[in-house]
Design a protein around this motif. Structure first.
Motif, PDB file in Angstrom:
ATOM      1  N   UNK A 122       0.806  -1.218   0.000  1.00  0.00           N
ATOM      2  CA  UNK A 122       0.000   0.000   0.000  1.00  0.00           C
ATOM      3  C   UNK A 122       0.835   1.263   0.000  1.00  0.00           C
ATOM      4  N   UNK A 123       0.136   2.389   0.062  1.00  0.00           N
ATOM      5  CA  UNK A 123       0.789   3.697  -0.004  1.00  0.00           C
ATOM      6  C   UNK A 123       1.222   4.177   1.384  1.00  0.00           C
ATOM      7  N   UNK A 124       1.667   5.435   1.460  1.00  0.00           N
ATOM      8  CA  UNK A 124       2.140   5.977   2.739  1.00  0.00           C
ATOM      9  C   UNK A 124       1.032   6.020   3.786  1.00  0.00           C
ATOM     10  N   UNK A 125      -0.203   6.243   3.335  1.00  0.00           N
ATOM     11  CA  UNK A 125      -1.333   6.260   4.275  1.00  0.00           C
ATOM     12  C   UNK A 125      -1.490   4.899   4.935  1.00  0.00           C
ATOM     13  N   UNK A 126      -1.271   3.842   4.159  1.00  0.00           N
ATOM     14  CA  UNK A 126      -1.385   2.487   4.710  1.00  0.00           C
ATOM     15  C   UNK A 126      -0.308   2.226   5.756  1.00  0.00           C
ATOM     16  N   UNK A 127       0.885   2.763   5.532  1.00  0.00           N
ATOM     17  CA  UNK A 127       1.963   2.559   6.505  1.00  0.00           C
ATOM     18  C   UNK A 127       1.585   3.193   7.846  1.00  0.00           C
ATOM     19  N   UNK A 128       1.071   4.407   7.799  1.00  0.00           N
ATOM     20  CA  UNK A 128       0.720   5.085   9.044  1.00  0.00           C
ATOM     21  C   UNK A 128      -0.475   4.425   9.712  1.00  0.00           C
ATOM     22  N   UNK A 129      -1.426   3.963   8.920  1.00  0.00           N
ATOM     23  CA  UNK A 129      -2.572   3.256   9.496  1.00  0.00           C
ATOM     24  C   UNK A 129      -2.120   2.006  10.242  1.00  0.00           C
ATOM     25  N   UNK A 130      -1.152   1.294   9.661  1.00  0.00           N
ATOM     26  CA  UNK A 130      -0.663   0.083  10.316  1.00  0.00           C
ATOM     27  C   UNK A 130       0.059   0.422  11.611  1.00  0.00           C
ATOM     28  N   UNK A 131       0.929   1.425  11.587  1.00  0.00           N
ATOM     29  CA  UNK A 131       1.636   1.834  12.804  1.00  0.00           C
ATOM     30  C   UNK A 131       0.647   2.242  13.887  1.00  0.00           C
ATOM     31  N   UNK A 132      -0.321   3.049  13.533  1.00  0.00           N
ATOM     32  CA  UNK A 132      -1.292   3.535  14.519  1.00  0.00           C
ATOM     33  C   UNK A 132      -2.106   2.379  15.107  1.00  0.00           C
ATOM     34  N   UNK A 133      -2.488   1.440  14.250  1.00  0.00           N
ATOM     35  CA  UNK A 133      -3.274   0.306  14.730  1.00  0.00           C
ATOM     36  C   UNK A 133      -2.449  -0.595  15.637  1.00  0.00           C
ATOM     37  N   UNK A 134      -1.196  -0.808  15.289  1.00  0.00           N
ATOM     38  CA  UNK A 134      -0.300  -1.615  16.128  1.00  0.00           C
ATOM     39  C   UNK A 134      -0.163  -0.983  17.505  1.00  0.00           C
ATOM     40  N   UNK A 135       0.054   0.322  17.538  1.00  0.00           N
ATOM     41  CA  UNK A 135       0.290   0.986  18.819  1.00  0.00           C
ATOM     42  C   UNK A 135      -0.985   1.099  19.647  1.00  0.00           C
ATOM     43  N   UNK A 136      -2.124   1.197  18.982  1.00  0.00           N
ATOM     44  CA  UNK A 136      -3.388   1.190  19.717  1.00  0.00           C
ATOM     45  C   UNK A 136      -3.675  -0.193  20.305  1.00  0.00           C
ATOM     46  N   UNK A 137      -3.208  -1.233  19.640  1.00  0.00           N
ATOM     47  CA  UNK A 137      -3.376  -2.599  20.141  1.00  0.00           C
ATOM     48  C   UNK A 137      -2.641  -2.783  21.467  1.00  0.00           C
ATOM     49  N   UNK A 138      -1.436  -2.214  21.582  1.00  0.00           N
ATOM     50  CA  UNK A 138      -0.737  -2.184  22.863  1.00  0.00           C
ATOM     51  C   UNK A 138       0.263  -3.285  23.129  1.00  0.00           C
TER      52      UNK A 138
END
Length: 465
Positions: free
Chosen positions: A405-421
């Motif tokens: 995916x694009x740059x937006x997908x990279x940030x979405x993945x990082x944010x989701x990982x960090x929200x998971x904890x």
């Protein structure tokens, strides 16, 4: 509070600390609170009278702890570590209890003399030449600022502090485009200016500065009427671990009589392992100033940065100021406040003494070797994921990747990982693209902790797709 109560609550907090570390894996790595949430739970005005310590500590648990990101969590893979090994914590408790201001030899002789010995222990551990000395700073930012100020003064004939920079002409400092932002800030604070920090593209597999391009930039600046003042090299840059080839950089510096500083804030700790020195450390003995942070990968509690100096005289000529009330009479002694920007100094050497003695160099080396090996293993596992890309190969224990995916997908993945904890990663940029960084270095992490990154990334990516 009297000292009897202090002892009681001190034991309580020590027990709390041990339990906190034993149960860290049960907590989310990153704070899960929203902006303003903690402040909203605090009283708007200070209390008029005293409150019970039991109440204060309960509020600490209820209000403060939910808003803390746990830097000592074994699945903290973001930024770089800010470790706190148990012996270092105990040393800091002693330092905090004595609360000495160690600015001069006479204000605490043991602090000064232990600092000198710890500098030399670390010099030996890192394979630096005999005779190189140094000082403990609070952070690499302060050490770098000290070096940049020294470059400035040396280039102006040590007249800048006295006369100011008006009429001196523009000074230039050179580095790669992979340097930490503290380099930029040092140039701001030193009055050199952002426009006079010349950043050259990192090249090759380790994204290091090209020595020929560096030489051409310096020669072009001289022809244009600029005054080159210094070169800042890196071993283990923050973004992707970029590392300069040190020996060619030194050759350029010597050809133009320029002061050199090496920022090895994170990766310098790994140089206690001799096998890494050929790749990352060759030529280091020629640098005028070198900084590494034992509070990152080595296990010392923040704050603790060691600046080595091939010859301390230029930095002393830049920073030393000695009013009558700070003079020491009698035998010649070292006053480390003359080597640094702050006058006040904490007793930082004690935690190094405790740490090195408690683990020995072999114990510390073993941890670093494990971290490097586990990062490499994790990198290969992520490389095998369908559609995933390794964007920078492991440099010691740091690598980066992209999901499909694009740059937006990279940030979405990082944010989701960090929200998971369960783990904590950070984003970065390389070649104009968003990347995801993984850095292994928490003091008590295990192979199982590191390999947890793989199923978490897989699971969250699948849920996003």
């Amino acid at each position: 509070m009297d000292w009897t109560e202090f002892a009681q609550w001190g034991r309580h907090i020590a027990d709390w600390g041990a339990e906190y570390h034993r149960t860290l894996r049960d907590r989310p790595v990153r704070a899960q609170t929203r902006p303003g949430e903690i402040a909203a739970r605090l009283p708007a005005s200070p209390p008029a009278g005293p409150e019970e310590m039991q109440t204060i500590l309960q509020d600490f648990e209820d209000i403060v702890m939910p808003g803390m990101t746990h830097w000592q969590h074994p699945r903290f893979f973001a930024y770089f570590p800010a470790n706190a090994a148990p012996p270092s914590i105990l040393a800091e408790q002693l330092v905090n209890t004595m609360a000495a201001q160690c600015m001069l030899w006479q204000t605490s002789p043991a602090a000064t003399e232990l600092e000198g010995v710890m500098i030399d222990w670390l010099r030996q551990a890192l394979g630096l030449p005999q005779g190189m000395t140094g000082v403990i700073q609070d952070s690499a930012s302060s050490a770098t600022l000290s070096a940049v100020l020294t470059m400035r003064e040396r280039a102006t004939g040590y007249t800048g502090n006295r006369e100011g920079l008006s009429g001196k002409g523009p000074l230039r400092i050179y580095c790669s485009d992979q340097v930490h932002s503290s380099i930029d800030r040092a140039c701001w604070v030193a009055g050199i200016g952002q426009d006079n920090l010349v950043k050259l593209p990192g090249t090759g597999p380790r994204h290091g500065i090209d020595a020929d391009a560096l030489a051409r930039a310096i020669e072009a600046d001289i022809a244009a009427g600029f005054t080159p003042a210094g070169i800042i090299a890196i071993t283990g840059g923050t973004g992707i671990g970029a590392s300069d080839d040190l020996a060619p950089v030194l050759q350029v510096a010597r050809a133009h009589d320029l002061y050199t500083h090496l920022d090895a804030a994170w990766a310098g700790s790994a140089m206690i392992c001799a096998e890494f020195r050929d790749d990352f450390w060759r030529g280091v003995e020629g640098f005028d100033s070198i900084v590494f942070n034992p509070h990152k990968w080595l296990g010392a509690q923040f704050d603790c940065a060691v600046q080595f100096l091939r010859d301390p005289t230029p930095q002393l000529n830049t920073l030393k100021i000695e009013p009558e009330y700070l003079k020491t009479t009698g035998a010649a002694v070292t006053n480390y406040s003359e080597w640094t920007i702050p006058l006040g100094r904490r007793f930082r050497a004690l935690k190094l003494w405790f740490l090195i003695r408690a683990y020995g160099l072999e114990g510390l080396q073993g941890r670093i070797r494990d971290h490097v090996a586990w990062a490499g293993e994790l990198c290969e596992a992520i490389r095998a994921l369908d559609g995933f890309e390794i964007t920078s190969e492991p440099i010691l224990s740091l690598f980066s990747f992209r999901c499909p995916g694009d740059d937006v997908a990279q940030q979405r993945l990082v944010d989701a990982i960090n929200a998971d904890g369960r783990i904590y990663l950070t984003q970065g940029a390389l070649g104009g693209r968003r990347i995801i960084r993984v850095q292994v270095g928490q003091f008590d992490t295990t192979r199982a902790d590191v390999m947890t990154v793989l199923p978490v990334v897989q699971e969250i990516w699948k849920d996003m797709a």
